[in-house]
Design a protein around this motif. Structure first.
Motif, short mmCIF file in Angstrom:
data_model
loop_
_atom_site.label_atom_id
_atom_site.label_comp_id
_atom_site.label_asym_id
_atom_site.label_seq_id
_atom_site.Cartn_x
_atom_site.Cartn_y
_atom_site.Cartn_z
N VAL B 114 0.86 -1.19 0.00
CA VAL B 114 0.00 0.00 0.00
C VAL B 114 0.90 1.24 0.00
O VAL B 114 1.82 1.34 0.80
N HIS B 115 0.60 2.17 -0.92
CA HIS B 115 1.41 3.39 -1.01
C HIS B 115 0.56 4.61 -0.70
O HIS B 115 -0.63 4.64 -1.02
N GLY B 116 1.17 5.61 -0.08
CA GLY B 116 0.43 6.85 0.20
C GLY B 116 1.40 8.01 0.38
O GLY B 116 2.61 7.81 0.49
N SER B 117 0.82 9.22 0.41
CA SER B 117 1.69 10.39 0.54
C SER B 117 2.15 10.59 1.98
O SER B 117 3.11 11.30 2.23
N ASP B 118 1.45 9.97 2.95
CA ASP B 118 1.94 10.00 4.32
C ASP B 118 1.41 8.78 5.06
O ASP B 118 0.60 8.01 4.54
N GLY B 119 1.87 8.63 6.30
CA GLY B 119 1.50 7.47 7.10
C GLY B 119 0.00 7.38 7.33
O GLY B 119 -0.58 6.29 7.34
N GLN B 120 -0.66 8.53 7.51
CA GLN B 120 -2.10 8.52 7.77
C GLN B 120 -2.86 7.97 6.58
O GLN B 120 -3.80 7.17 6.74
N GLU B 121 -2.45 8.36 5.37
CA GLU B 121 -3.12 7.86 4.17
C GLU B 121 -2.96 6.34 4.08
O GLU B 121 -3.91 5.62 3.75
N VAL B 122 -1.77 5.86 4.37
CA VAL B 122 -1.54 4.41 4.34
C VAL B 122 -2.39 3.71 5.41
O VAL B 122 -3.01 2.67 5.14
N GLU B 123 -2.47 4.30 6.60
CA GLU B 123 -3.28 3.70 7.67
C GLU B 123 -4.76 3.67 7.29
O GLU B 123 -5.47 2.70 7.58
N ASP B 124 -5.25 4.72 6.64
CA ASP B 124 -6.66 4.75 6.22
C ASP B 124 -6.93 3.63 5.21
O ASP B 124 -7.98 2.97 5.26
N LYS B 125 -5.99 3.44 4.30
CA LYS B 125 -6.16 2.38 3.29
C LYS B 125 -6.08 1.01 3.96
O LYS B 125 -6.83 0.09 3.61
N ARG B 126 -5.18 0.90 4.92
CA ARG B 126 -5.05 -0.38 5.64
C ARG B 126 -6.35 -0.71 6.38
O ARG B 126 -6.75 -1.87 6.45
N ALA B 127 -7.01 0.34 6.93
CA ALA B 127 -8.26 0.11 7.65
C ALA B 127 -9.33 -0.45 6.71
O ALA B 127 -10.15 -1.29 7.10
N GLN B 128 -9.29 -0.01 5.45
CA GLN B 128 -10.26 -0.56 4.48
C GLN B 128 -10.02 -2.05 4.26
O GLN B 128 -10.96 -2.83 4.10
N THR B 130 -8.67 -4.08 6.47
CA THR B 130 -9.11 -4.74 7.71
C THR B 130 -10.61 -5.03 7.65
O THR B 130 -11.05 -6.12 8.02
N THR B 131 -11.37 -4.07 7.16
CA THR B 131 -12.82 -4.23 7.07
C THR B 131 -13.19 -5.36 6.11
O THR B 131 -14.05 -6.19 6.42
N ILE B 132 -12.53 -5.40 4.97
CA ILE B 132 -12.84 -6.44 3.98
C ILE B 132 -12.51 -7.82 4.53
O ILE B 132 -13.29 -8.77 4.35
N LEU B 133 -11.39 -7.95 5.21
CA LEU B 133 -10.99 -9.27 5.70
C LEU B 133 -11.86 -9.74 6.86
O LEU B 133 -12.09 -10.95 7.02
N GLY B 134 -12.35 -8.80 7.65
CA GLY B 134 -13.27 -9.15 8.74
C GLY B 134 -12.71 -10.23 9.64
O GLY B 134 -11.53 -10.23 9.97
#
Lengths: 149, 160
Positions: B114-128, B130-134
């Motif tokens: 996962v790539h992002g412009s900062d750590g928060q963007e990467v964490e937000d994507k990671r949270a998505q 997490t939701t899919i994997l349940g």
């Protein structure tokens, strides 16, 4: 370097396949509405500035009868540079990244035969005294590779 | 598999394709081939999967994607194919693989970059993710890359 909209459009397009025609850059320049000379100049500038790390064919070692394997090592922080020099000296190490984990060195071995992976990993273990964990891909969920520029 | 001529072609191209109007003609000349022969060899290597594509490898850091996280997940083996396909299809995931666990050190079998412009963007994507994997996901982690230590791509050893 600062990228303008044309550079970004070029970078997005150039992550897709280049045609196998006599003048492939002219074809892409036509798609983008710029001249071939402008495209080539901008590509050369982006390469010089390392915005593009490499331009050319992506080879699949497995399809050539070889193999790729992601590997990881837990390197004591004080020895990191010494171990790095030893690991990177192997031509089979294609990329190597430092990562935030106890397993802090992650690299890809690319070898011309499947047996080459174990040989290279064992050589690195012998030279460094550190275990090389191997994570070969079992399945690839490959959809896109494009980085939006 | 590749023959001796393919091998010469790969050696000539592993540093990259020249940025000139007729790049295949230039490479062919260096190999003592004509342009048509080189192009048909390359087309053949593409059809066999030896060449995946002829393209640019962008430098994520230089594009402002300075935060790059290898997200790793311990997913039920009998659901990893179905869930891996869903994660691989997310627009911000550039690579997604099932890999073997290395117990006890490493319980994770699904890897997604996962790539992002900062750590928060990467964490937000990671949270998505997490939701899919349940509840198919038992454990997770993220490894940020802090330094590119080497990036050369495949190098064939010179033979003979």
């Amino acid at each position: 370097m600062t990228l303008d909209d044309t550079d970004r459009a070029i970078l997005n397009r150039m992550q897709d396949d280049l045609p196998l025609t006599s003048h492939p850059y002219a074809a892409i320049a036509g798609e983008l509405g710029i001249t071939e000379a402008d495209l080539l100049t901008r590509l050369a500038l982006m390469k010089d500035a390392r915005v593009i790390t490499r331009f050319g064919p992506f080879f699949d070692a497995a399809a050539m009868g070889g193999a790729f394997c992601l590997c990881a090592m837990a390197v004591p922080p004080g020895d990191f540079e010494i171990v790095l020099t030893k690991v990177n000296a192997h031509a089979e190490v294609a990329h190597n990244y430092e990562r935030t984990h106890r397993l802090n060195m992650w690299f890809v071995l690319a070898t011309e035969t499947p047996e080459g992976i174990a040989t290279a990993a064992e050589a690195i273990e012998r030279e460094t005294g550190i275990a090389v964990l191997q994570f070969p891909k079992l399945q690839e969920f490959f959809i896109g590779f494009r980085v939006a520029a | 598999m590749i023959d001796a001529k393919d091998r010469e072609i790969i050696e000539a191209l592993q540093g990259g394709l020249p940025l000139v109007p007729a790049p295949y003609a230039q490479v062919a000349e260096g190999l003592g081939l004509d342009e048509e022969t080189l192009i048909s060899r390359l087309a053949d290597m593409k059809s066999r999967g030896v060449i995946r594509r002829i393209a640019a490898a962008p430098n994520h850091y230089k594009l402002g994607m300075t935060s790059n996280g290898m997200t790793v997940w311990d997913v039920d083996d009998d659901r990893v194919a179905e869930l891996g396909a869903q994660i691989g299809a997310l627009p911000f995931v550039t690579h997604c693989y099932e890999r073997p666990r290395a117990l006890p050190d490493w319980p994770y079998n699904l890897f997604a970059m996962v790539h992002g412009s900062d750590g928060q963007e990467v964490e937000d994507k990671r949270a998505q993710i997490t939701t899919i994997l349940g509840d198919a996901c038992r454990a997770k982690d993220i490894l940020y890359s802090t330094r590119i230590l080497k990036k050369t791509g495949l190098r064939l050893k010179k033979k003979g």
